[in-house]
Design a protein around this motif. Structure first.
Motif, PDB file in Angstrom:
ATOM      1  N   SER A 269       0.797  -1.223   0.000  1.00 14.23           N
ATOM      2  CA  SER A 269       0.000   0.000   0.000  1.00 14.23           C
ATOM      3  C   SER A 269       0.831   1.275   0.000  1.00 14.23           C
ATOM      4  O   SER A 269       0.283   2.364  -0.118  1.00 14.23           O
ATOM      5  CB  SER A 269      -0.932   0.018   1.220  1.00 14.23           C
ATOM      6  N   GLY A 270       2.149   1.146   0.142  1.00 11.69           N
ATOM      7  CA  GLY A 270       2.991   2.329   0.230  1.00 11.69           C
ATOM      8  C   GLY A 270       3.606   2.729  -1.097  1.00 11.69           C
ATOM      9  O   GLY A 270       3.171   2.302  -2.172  1.00 11.69           O
ATOM     10  N   GLU A 271       4.637   3.575  -1.024  1.00 12.53           N
ATOM     11  CA  GLU A 271       5.348   4.016  -2.211  1.00 12.53           C
ATOM     12  C   GLU A 271       6.170   2.873  -2.806  1.00 12.53           C
ATOM     13  O   GLU A 271       6.533   1.916  -2.115  1.00 12.53           O
ATOM     14  CB  GLU A 271       6.284   5.179  -1.854  1.00 12.53           C
ATOM     15  N   GLU A 272       6.480   2.996  -4.113  1.00 18.44           N
ATOM     16  CA  GLU A 272       7.235   1.951  -4.784  1.00 18.44           C
ATOM     17  C   GLU A 272       8.643   1.810  -4.194  1.00 18.44           C
ATOM     18  O   GLU A 272       9.178   0.701  -4.099  1.00 18.44           O
ATOM     19  CB  GLU A 272       7.314   2.253  -6.283  1.00 18.44           C
ATOM     20  N   ALA A 273       9.234   2.928  -3.787  1.00 16.97           N
ATOM     21  CA  ALA A 273      10.559   2.856  -3.162  1.00 16.97           C
ATOM     22  C   ALA A 273      10.510   2.068  -1.863  1.00 16.97           C
ATOM     23  O   ALA A 273      11.433   1.318  -1.527  1.00 16.97           O
ATOM     24  CB  ALA A 273      11.090   4.261  -2.911  1.00 16.97           C
ATOM     25  N   GLY A 274       9.421   2.236  -1.126  1.00 21.01           N
ATOM     26  CA  GLY A 274       9.247   1.472   0.101  1.00 21.01           C
ATOM     27  C   GLY A 274       9.085  -0.001  -0.174  1.00 21.01           C
ATOM     28  O   GLY A 274       9.574  -0.849   0.589  1.00 21.01           O
ATOM     29  N   CYS A 275       8.430  -0.318  -1.286  1.00 23.14           N
ATOM     30  CA  CYS A 275       8.272  -1.728  -1.660  1.00 23.14           C
ATOM     31  C   CYS A 275       9.624  -2.357  -1.965  1.00 23.14           C
ATOM     32  O   CYS A 275       9.891  -3.495  -1.579  1.00 23.14           O
ATOM     33  CB  CYS A 275       7.342  -1.845  -2.861  1.00 23.14           C
ATOM     34  N   ALA A 276      10.481  -1.616  -2.637  1.00 21.10           N
ATOM     35  CA  ALA A 276      11.822  -2.122  -2.942  1.00 21.10           C
ATOM     36  C   ALA A 276      12.600  -2.403  -1.662  1.00 21.10           C
ATOM     37  O   ALA A 276      13.296  -3.420  -1.544  1.00 21.10           O
ATOM     38  CB  ALA A 276      12.576  -1.134  -3.821  1.00 21.10           C
ATOM     39  N   ALA A 277      12.470  -1.510  -0.669  1.00 20.36           N
ATOM     40  CA  ALA A 277      13.139  -1.721   0.615  1.00 20.36           C
ATOM     41  C   ALA A 277      12.554  -2.918   1.345  1.00 20.36           C
ATOM     42  O   ALA A 277      13.269  -3.690   2.000  1.00 20.36           O
ATOM     43  CB  ALA A 277      13.024  -0.460   1.472  1.00 20.36           C
ATOM     44  N   PHE A 278      11.247  -3.079   1.246  1.00 18.47           N
ATOM     45  CA  PHE A 278      10.533  -4.217   1.848  1.00 18.47           C
ATOM     46  C   PHE A 278      11.056  -5.533   1.272  1.00 18.47           C
ATOM     47  O   PHE A 278      11.395  -6.473   2.008  1.00 18.47           O
ATOM     48  CB  PHE A 278       9.037  -4.041   1.575  1.00 18.47           C
ATOM     49  N   VAL A 279      11.149  -5.594  -0.055  1.00 22.17           N
ATOM     50  CA  VAL A 279      11.612  -6.808  -0.733  1.00 22.17           C
ATOM     51  C   VAL A 279      13.065  -7.100  -0.358  1.00 22.17           C
ATOM     52  O   VAL A 279      13.434  -8.250  -0.078  1.00 22.17           O
ATOM     53  CB  VAL A 279      11.450  -6.666  -2.255  1.00 22.17           C
ATOM     54  N   ALA A 280      13.900  -6.056  -0.317  1.00 24.90           N
ATOM     55  CA  ALA A 280      15.310  -6.241   0.029  1.00 24.90           C
ATOM     56  C   ALA A 280      15.468  -6.757   1.457  1.00 24.90           C
ATOM     57  O   ALA A 280      16.317  -7.618   1.731  1.00 24.90           O
ATOM     58  CB  ALA A 280      16.061  -4.930  -0.150  1.00 24.90           C
ATOM     59  N   ALA A 281      14.655  -6.240   2.368  1.00 24.33           N
ATOM     60  CA  ALA A 281      14.722  -6.690   3.762  1.00 24.33           C
ATOM     61  C   ALA A 281      14.315  -8.153   3.890  1.00 24.33           C
ATOM     62  O   ALA A 281      14.916  -8.920   4.656  1.00 24.33           O
ATOM     63  CB  ALA A 281      13.835  -5.804   4.630  1.00 24.33           C
ATOM     64  N   LEU A 282      13.299  -8.561   3.140  1.00 26.73           N
ATOM     65  CA  LEU A 282      12.864  -9.957   3.181  1.00 26.73           C
ATOM     66  C   LEU A 282      13.932 -10.896   2.618  1.00 26.73           C
ATOM     67  O   LEU A 282      14.112 -12.017   3.110  1.00 26.73           O
ATOM     68  CB  LEU A 282      11.561 -10.126   2.394  1.00 26.73           C
ATOM     69  N   GLN A 283      14.640 -10.432   1.593  1.00 27.17           N
ATOM     70  CA  GLN A 283      15.677 -11.274   1.000  1.00 27.17           C
ATOM     71  C   GLN A 283      16.751 -11.643   2.010  1.00 27.17           C
ATOM     72  O   GLN A 283      17.344 -12.728   1.931  1.00 27.17           O
ATOM     73  CB  GLN A 283      16.288 -10.548  -0.201  1.00 27.17           C
ATOM     74  N   LYS A 284      16.999 -10.775   2.966  1.00 34.05           N
ATOM     75  CA  LYS A 284      17.977 -11.082   4.009  1.00 34.05           C
ATOM     76  C   LYS A 284      17.513 -12.230   4.905  1.00 34.05           C
ATOM     77  O   LYS A 284      18.323 -12.857   5.592  1.00 34.05           O
ATOM     78  CB  LYS A 284      18.249  -9.834   4.851  1.00 34.05           C
ATOM     79  N   HIS A 285      16.205 -12.492   4.896  1.00 30.06           N
ATOM     80  CA  HIS A 285      15.638 -13.610   5.659  1.00 30.06           C
ATOM     81  C   HIS A 285      15.377 -14.822   4.770  1.00 30.06           C
ATOM     82  O   HIS A 285      14.728 -15.778   5.203  1.00 30.06           O
ATOM     83  CB  HIS A 285      14.326 -13.175   6.323  1.00 30.06           C
ATOM     84  N   GLY A 286      15.852 -14.769   3.504  1.00 28.00           N
ATOM     85  CA  GLY A 286      15.666 -15.893   2.592  1.00 28.00           C
ATOM     86  C   GLY A 286      14.310 -15.949   1.934  1.00 28.00           C
ATOM     87  O   GLY A 286      13.933 -16.985   1.367  1.00 28.00           O
ATOM     88  N   VAL A 287      13.570 -14.833   1.974  1.00 28.67           N
ATOM     89  CA  VAL A 287      12.228 -14.772   1.391  1.00 28.67           C
ATOM     90  C   VAL A 287      12.263 -13.891   0.150  1.00 28.67           C
ATOM     91  O   VAL A 287      12.801 -12.788   0.181  1.00 28.67           O
ATOM     92  CB  VAL A 287      11.205 -14.222   2.403  1.00 28.67           C
ATOM     93  N   SER A 288      11.692 -14.386  -0.951  1.00 27.51           N
ATOM     94  CA  SER A 288      11.649 -13.612  -2.187  1.00 27.51           C
ATOM     95  C   SER A 288      10.230 -13.165  -2.481  1.00 27.51           C
ATOM     96  O   SER A 288       9.263 -13.720  -1.950  1.00 27.51           O
ATOM     97  CB  SER A 288      12.186 -14.437  -3.363  1.00 27.51           C
ATOM     98  N   ALA A 289      10.099 -12.154  -3.327  1.00 28.43           N
ATOM     99  CA  ALA A 289       8.800 -11.597  -3.697  1.00 28.43           C
ATOM    100  C   ALA A 289       8.632 -11.637  -5.201  1.00 28.43           C
ATOM    101  O   ALA A 289       9.559 -11.312  -5.944  1.00 28.43           O
ATOM    102  CB  ALA A 289       8.672 -10.168  -3.178  1.00 28.43           C
ATOM    103  N   ARG A 290       7.432 -12.037  -5.670  1.00 32.40           N
ATOM    104  CA  ARG A 290       7.140 -12.117  -7.093  1.00 32.40           C
ATOM    105  C   ARG A 290       5.819 -11.405  -7.351  1.00 32.40           C
ATOM    106  O   ARG A 290       4.838 -11.621  -6.637  1.00 32.40           O
ATOM    107  CB  ARG A 290       7.012 -13.566  -7.547  1.00 32.40           C
ATOM    108  N   ARG A 291       5.779 -10.574  -8.393  1.00 35.09           N
ATOM    109  CA  ARG A 291       4.542  -9.908  -8.777  1.00 35.09           C
ATOM    110  C   ARG A 291       3.758 -10.784  -9.740  1.00 35.09           C
ATOM    111  O   ARG A 291       4.292 -11.253 -10.745  1.00 35.09           O
ATOM    112  CB  ARG A 291       4.827  -8.560  -9.442  1.00 35.09           C
ATOM    113  N   GLY A 292       2.482 -10.997  -9.423  1.00 34.37           N
ATOM    114  CA  GLY A 292       1.571 -11.678 -10.328  1.00 34.37           C
ATOM    115  C   GLY A 292       0.609 -10.676 -10.931  1.00 34.37           C
ATOM    116  O   GLY A 292       0.844  -9.468 -10.915  1.00 34.37           O
ATOM    117  N   GLY A 293      -0.508 -11.172 -11.466  1.00 36.75           N
ATOM    118  CA  GLY A 293      -1.473 -10.278 -12.072  1.00 36.75           C
ATOM    119  C   GLY A 293      -2.185  -9.400 -11.072  1.00 36.75           C
ATOM    120  O   GLY A 293      -2.631  -8.292 -11.408  1.00 36.75           O
TER     121      GLY A 293
END
Length: 260
Positions: free
Chosen positions: A144-168
């Motif tokens: 629900s936030g800004e796209e830059a925040g989403c990038a930071a969110f995804v990067a933080a999750l990657q440090k925990h071994g979790v990846s993010a994928r966009r679907g439709g």
């Protein structure tokens, strides 16, 4: 799985085999019937859960084939109504809980939503929305936030071994397996003469590229995929008709080419 398989089809569901708004697959019925007559296999590959995919797989007439569930985070064996265990899902939720509040609060996953909210977000009836919440491997949701925040969110999750994928529709979190990973496993076991993959969203692109032929199904409700590597050479095609109507036309045309 039969030997000497002439064709194995891997297909996304929402916006591809299923209409984006109504989830209807009936316009693809002629192609599904033709695939059976040709002796082909069909593997459903979706962000949907095993609880959602099992009855659909039965309805389209390919319950004797495995399905790829939760964006490739798991598989549903042939003839099975659901798969056991949710340890991967618990790992994803633990990673979410470990994030700083300013990052975690921007993501609202299915586990944060009620059945009624999932129904509202997806357009599914309540029983189907409950099946969509029955996660075992992954966690879809909305940022629900800004796209830059989403990038930071995804990067933080990657440090925990979790990846993010966009679907439709959603951003789906998992431990990293993709539809293409599962596709390669199933194709290696089935050893078909030809493979084709159909999809409409960014999380389908690896699967499209891994098949002998990839077909991008038009989805007017989503941003079109950019030109894909191999598209100019005909390795990847696009439909004109959307959703299951486009899926139907593409498969019938392919079968006609293979029979020629």
């Amino acid at each position: 799985m039969r030997s000497n398989l002439p064709l194995l089809v891997f297909t996304d569901l929402d916006g591809t085999l299923l209409d984006h708004a109504s989830y209807d697959w009936s316009p693809a019925r002629p192609a599904l019937t033709a695939l059976r007559a040709f002796g082909a296999g069909l593997v459903l590959a979706s962000s949907k859960t095993a609880a959602e995919i099992a009855p659909l797989r039965e309805a389209v007439g390919f319950a004797d084939w495995p399905a790829i569930v939760e964006n490739g985070a798991g598989t549903l064996p042939p003839g099975v109504q659901g798969s056991a265990g949710d340890s991967a899902h618990r790992t994803v939720l633990a990673a979410l809980a470990a994030l700083p509040a300013d990052l975690r609060d921007g993501f609202r996953g299915f586990s944060d939503m009620t059945v009624d909210e999932v129904a509202e977000r997806t357009g599914l009836p309540a029983p189907d929305a409950a099946a969509a919440k029955a996660r075992q491997h992954s966690e879809p949701g909305l940022w629900s936030g800004e796209e830059a925040g989403c990038a930071a969110f995804v990067a933080a999750l990657q440090k925990h071994g979790v990846s993010a994928r966009r679907g439709g529709r959603f951003l789906t979190l998992s431990l990293g397996q993709t539809k293409a990973d599962r596709m390669r496993e199933i194709a290696a076991a089935a050893r078909p003469l030809h493979t084709v993959a159909l999809g409409d969203a960014p999380n389908d692109t690896e699967m499209l590229a891994a098949a002998d032929l990839g077909i991008i199904v038009a989805n007017p409700a989503a941003t079109p995929l950019p030109e894909q590597p191999g598209e100019a050479a005909g390795h990847i095609r696009r439909t004109i008709l959307p959703g299951p109507a486009g899926w139907n036309r593409a498969i019938l045309d392919l079968l006609s080419d293979l029979k020629a």
